[in-house]
Each structure stands twice: as structure tokens, then as C-alpha cells.
Motif scaffolding. Structure first.
Motif, PDB file in Angstrom:
ATOM      1  N   GLN A  42      58.153 -69.471  34.106  1.00  0.00           N
ATOM      2  CA  GLN A  42      59.164 -69.823  33.139  1.00  0.00           C
ATOM      3  C   GLN A  42      60.688 -69.286  33.249  1.00  0.00           C
ATOM      4  OE1 GLN A  42      58.121 -67.099  29.250  1.00  0.00           O
ATOM      5  NE2 GLN A  42      56.249 -68.525  29.139  1.00  0.00           N
ATOM      6  N   GLN A  45      61.805 -72.617  35.911  1.00  0.00           N
ATOM      7  CA  GLN A  45      62.487 -73.491  35.033  1.00  0.00           C
ATOM      8  C   GLN A  45      63.272 -73.110  34.346  1.00  0.00           C
ATOM      9  OE1 GLN A  45      59.028 -74.012  31.960  1.00  0.00           O
ATOM     10  NE2 GLN A  45      57.606 -74.646  33.816  1.00  0.00           N
ATOM     11  N   LYS A  46      63.847 -71.609  33.776  1.00  0.00           N
ATOM     12  CA  LYS A  46      64.945 -71.744  32.979  1.00  0.00           C
ATOM     13  C   LYS A  46      66.193 -72.279  33.673  1.00  0.00           C
ATOM     14  CE  LYS A  46      63.915 -68.354  29.494  1.00  0.00           C
ATOM     15  NZ  LYS A  46      64.277 -66.836  29.638  1.00  0.00           N
TER      16      LYS A  46
END
Length: 118
Positions: A42, A45-46
Motif C-alpha cells: 500500500q 502504491q502511494k
């Protein structure tokens, strides 16, 4: 006479219990690694989104496209690692279920032995 084949059943039960504890410990470690990898996924991805779609003065960052490609490579490596962990967890869970069945059978044999001794 009936007790002779049951002499080693307690040792067998102990060894199965040790195997279960080791397998369960390894499974917990792999699950912890998987949750950490998912958190890292996550976060990556950010970072990729932030570098692909910069704001304000971040447009002037040198080699931004190269950084995005490097981050995408890291993300792909992380996704592959997650898949490997999932496969290992599935295999270990099946192994643990099998060991628990063996433990149940061993407990039944030991209980039978104790009944025959009385």
C-alpha cells in the motif's frame, strides 16, 4: 498382550505435538511477514501515485520517470513475494491440519492404552 503395540504411542504423541507447535510458530511468522508485505504494498502504491502525479514544485524533481520505474519494479517484486508467502501459508495450513488430525488420533490411542492399563 494388547498393550504391546501401544508402547511407543506416548512418544509419538509428544513428537506430533512438537511438530504442531513448530509448524504453528512458522505459520504465524509467515502471516506476520505477509501482513507487513501488504502494508509495504500500500505504501509503495502511494509513492508511485505521488511520483507519477506530482504537485507544485515536485515537477522539477530530477529523474522522476526513472524513480517511478524503479518503484514499479519494487512493487512487482513485493507482489511476487506476497504470492510466494500466500502459497507457503496455504501449504503450511494444510500441513498443520494434517498434524492436528494425527494428534487427535495419537490422543485416542493413548487414551485407549490408559484404559487397557487400568
Amino acid at each position: 498382550q494388547q498393550l504391546a503395540p501401544l508402547q511407543g504411542c506416548e512418544n509419538q504423541m509428544d513428537s506430533v505435538e512438537i511438530q504442531i507447535s513448530q509448524t504453528a510458530s512458522g505459520l504465524r511468522k509467515q502471516q506476520d511477514l505477509l501482513s507487513k508485505a501488504q502494508q509495504d504494498d500500500q505504501y509503495l502504491q502511494k509513492r508511485i501515485h505521488r511520483n507519477e502525479n506530482p504537485r507544485f514544485l515536485h515537477y522539477f524533481v530530477c529523474n522522476r520517470a526513472a524513480k517511478v520505474e524503479r518503484l514499479k519494479g519494487e512493487l512487482q517484486f513485493l507482489v511476487n513475494a506476497e504470492q510466494d508467502l500466500l502459497n507457503n501459508i496455504t501449504a503450511e495450513s494444510a500441513n498443520l491440519t494434517n498434524l492436528q488430525q494425527q494428534q487427535q488420533n495419537a490422543h485416542e490411542v493413548v487414551d485407549r492404552k490408559h484404559q487397557l492399563e487400568v
